[in-house]
Design a protein around this motif. Sequence first.
Motif, mmCIF file in Angstrom:
data_model
loop_
_atom_site.group_PDB
_atom_site.id
_atom_site.type_symbol
_atom_site.label_atom_id
_atom_site.label_comp_id
_atom_site.label_asym_id
_atom_site.label_seq_id
_atom_site.Cartn_x
_atom_site.Cartn_y
_atom_site.Cartn_z
ATOM 1 N N VAL A 32 0.828 -1.223 0.000
ATOM 2 C CA VAL A 32 0.000 0.000 0.000
ATOM 3 C C VAL A 32 0.857 1.266 0.000
ATOM 4 N N HIS A 33 1.887 1.305 0.856
ATOM 5 C CA HIS A 33 2.626 2.548 1.060
ATOM 6 C C HIS A 33 3.985 2.558 0.370
ATOM 7 N N GLY A 34 4.354 1.474 -0.326
ATOM 8 C CA GLY A 34 5.687 1.377 -0.919
ATOM 9 C C GLY A 34 5.910 2.463 -1.969
ATOM 10 N N TYR A 35 7.152 2.946 -1.999
ATOM 11 C CA TYR A 35 7.502 4.055 -2.882
ATOM 12 C C TYR A 35 7.181 3.751 -4.349
ATOM 13 N N TYR A 36 7.541 2.559 -4.826
ATOM 14 C CA TYR A 36 7.322 2.237 -6.242
ATOM 15 C C TYR A 36 5.858 1.910 -6.530
ATOM 16 N N LEU A 37 5.049 1.719 -5.491
ATOM 17 C CA LEU A 37 3.636 1.424 -5.722
ATOM 18 C C LEU A 37 2.773 2.669 -5.647
ATOM 19 N N ALA A 38 3.232 3.644 -4.870
ATOM 20 C CA ALA A 38 2.350 4.774 -4.602
ATOM 21 C C ALA A 38 2.812 6.074 -5.251
ATOM 22 N N ARG A 39 4.078 6.172 -5.640
ATOM 23 C CA ARG A 39 4.611 7.471 -6.073
ATOM 24 C C ARG A 39 5.030 7.446 -7.530
ATOM 25 N N GLU A 40 5.264 8.645 -8.068
ATOM 26 C CA GLU A 40 5.843 8.762 -9.414
ATOM 27 C C GLU A 40 7.309 9.150 -9.252
ATOM 28 N N GLU A 115 9.060 -6.950 -13.203
ATOM 29 C CA GLU A 115 8.630 -5.732 -12.495
ATOM 30 C C GLU A 115 7.768 -6.106 -11.307
ATOM 31 N N ALA A 116 8.121 -5.531 -10.137
ATOM 32 C CA ALA A 116 7.382 -5.850 -8.915
ATOM 33 C C ALA A 116 6.202 -4.909 -8.686
ATOM 34 N N SER A 117 6.211 -3.747 -9.287
ATOM 35 C CA SER A 117 5.173 -2.752 -8.983
ATOM 36 C C SER A 117 4.035 -2.808 -10.006
ATOM 37 N N PRO A 118 2.808 -3.150 -9.542
ATOM 38 C CA PRO A 118 1.674 -3.171 -10.469
ATOM 39 C C PRO A 118 1.449 -1.809 -11.116
ATOM 40 N N ARG A 119 1.696 -0.736 -10.377
ATOM 41 C CA ARG A 119 1.491 0.599 -10.924
ATOM 42 C C ARG A 119 2.456 0.867 -12.081
ATOM 43 N N LEU A 120 3.731 0.503 -11.875
ATOM 44 C CA LEU A 120 4.705 0.727 -12.952
ATOM 45 C C LEU A 120 4.455 -0.218 -14.128
#
Length: 353
Positions: A32-40, A115-120
């Motif tokens: 939820v709060h991880g840098y690569y998941l939540a930020r640009e 890639e580990a981040s779903p957002r990326l």
Amino acid sequence: MTALARLLAERINDSGPITVADYMADCLLHPVHGYYLAREPFGTRGDFTTAPEISQMFGELLGLALAQAWLDRGAPAPFALAEPGPGRGTLMADILRATRAVPGFHAAARVTLVEASPRLREVQKETLAGQSPVWVDRIEDLPRIPLFLVANEFLDALPIRQFQLGPQGWQERLIGVRDGALTFGLSAAVPQVPDTPAFRHAPAGAVVEDCLPARRAVAEVANRINRHGGVAYWIDYGGWRSQGDTLQALRSHLPDDPLAHPGEADLTAHVDFEPLAALSQACAWDTQGAVLLRLGIDARADRLARNLTGAALESHRAAHRRLTHPEEMGSVFKVLAMTSAGAPQPPQPPGFA
Ligand code: SAH
């Protein structure tokens, strides 16, 4: 206090101090709060910029290097064109554009992103629309075929542990809570540390770092390449055998206290290439500046400059300097190139001849 800092403090109060690796892993990839998941993270509005985001030349030259390496090894088909930690997908997009004219290369390539981040992953899907890449969670999941891999600033994001050599032996640096704030401390003496030269040759008082996930990733790629053939380029900032605490946080392009904003700052550590190079029987190592020069960055820069004027030309010249100059990224960043051992010995990977 960030939301993640509160969660970590609670966990530490419940079950004791955590390692730097546990801290880094949560800061970067907490669901939820991880840098690569939540930020640009990237670009002028993000917290840092990387070589492929600075200039298209970086990916173009590495793409042509991979294509040449593929031709030198008999143009195996199919092969995995792989990139761990692709960020916005810019590097892979530049690689694919630059290699369009290489006969058979695209037809044989299975573009595979780790890639580990779903957002990326979503961002990469957009950047690479029309290229049908496949995503995997881990390097172990790459297809078992010849492997041509490039990774830029992937290893520096993998969690490190830190150890300090005191009079009673090695102790691990841990993160605890004091007066409600996260703070560094030391464990009791630890029975065992990794058996690498940095630990074996450490002087009293030294802090030495170990990145087990990096050693695992590179070992897996080295084994794949030995079995199936291929070439890998690992590009990152760091040294051969660095010493001391290199954990660093960047927030809005400025250095930050690594414990100050967990989840809201990028966290990285210098990559130590010595224990990684030891995992491959056939590798070469040089500075990013030297490798890009050998790959022809000057000629490519001049060619691109012909179509530019004014501010665009100035920023192109600045990007060329930034990637190659020893006072900028040219010497701090290194390239470790790995290929297969055994006979007949394939040519050196392009950029190292
Ligand atoms: N190569 C890109 C991005 C570097 S940032 C560039 O040069 O611009 C690090 C990248 O690695 C991000 O895409 C991040 O989400 C990814 N990453 C970090 N830890 C990872 C892990 N354990 N497994 C897979 N990807 C990871």
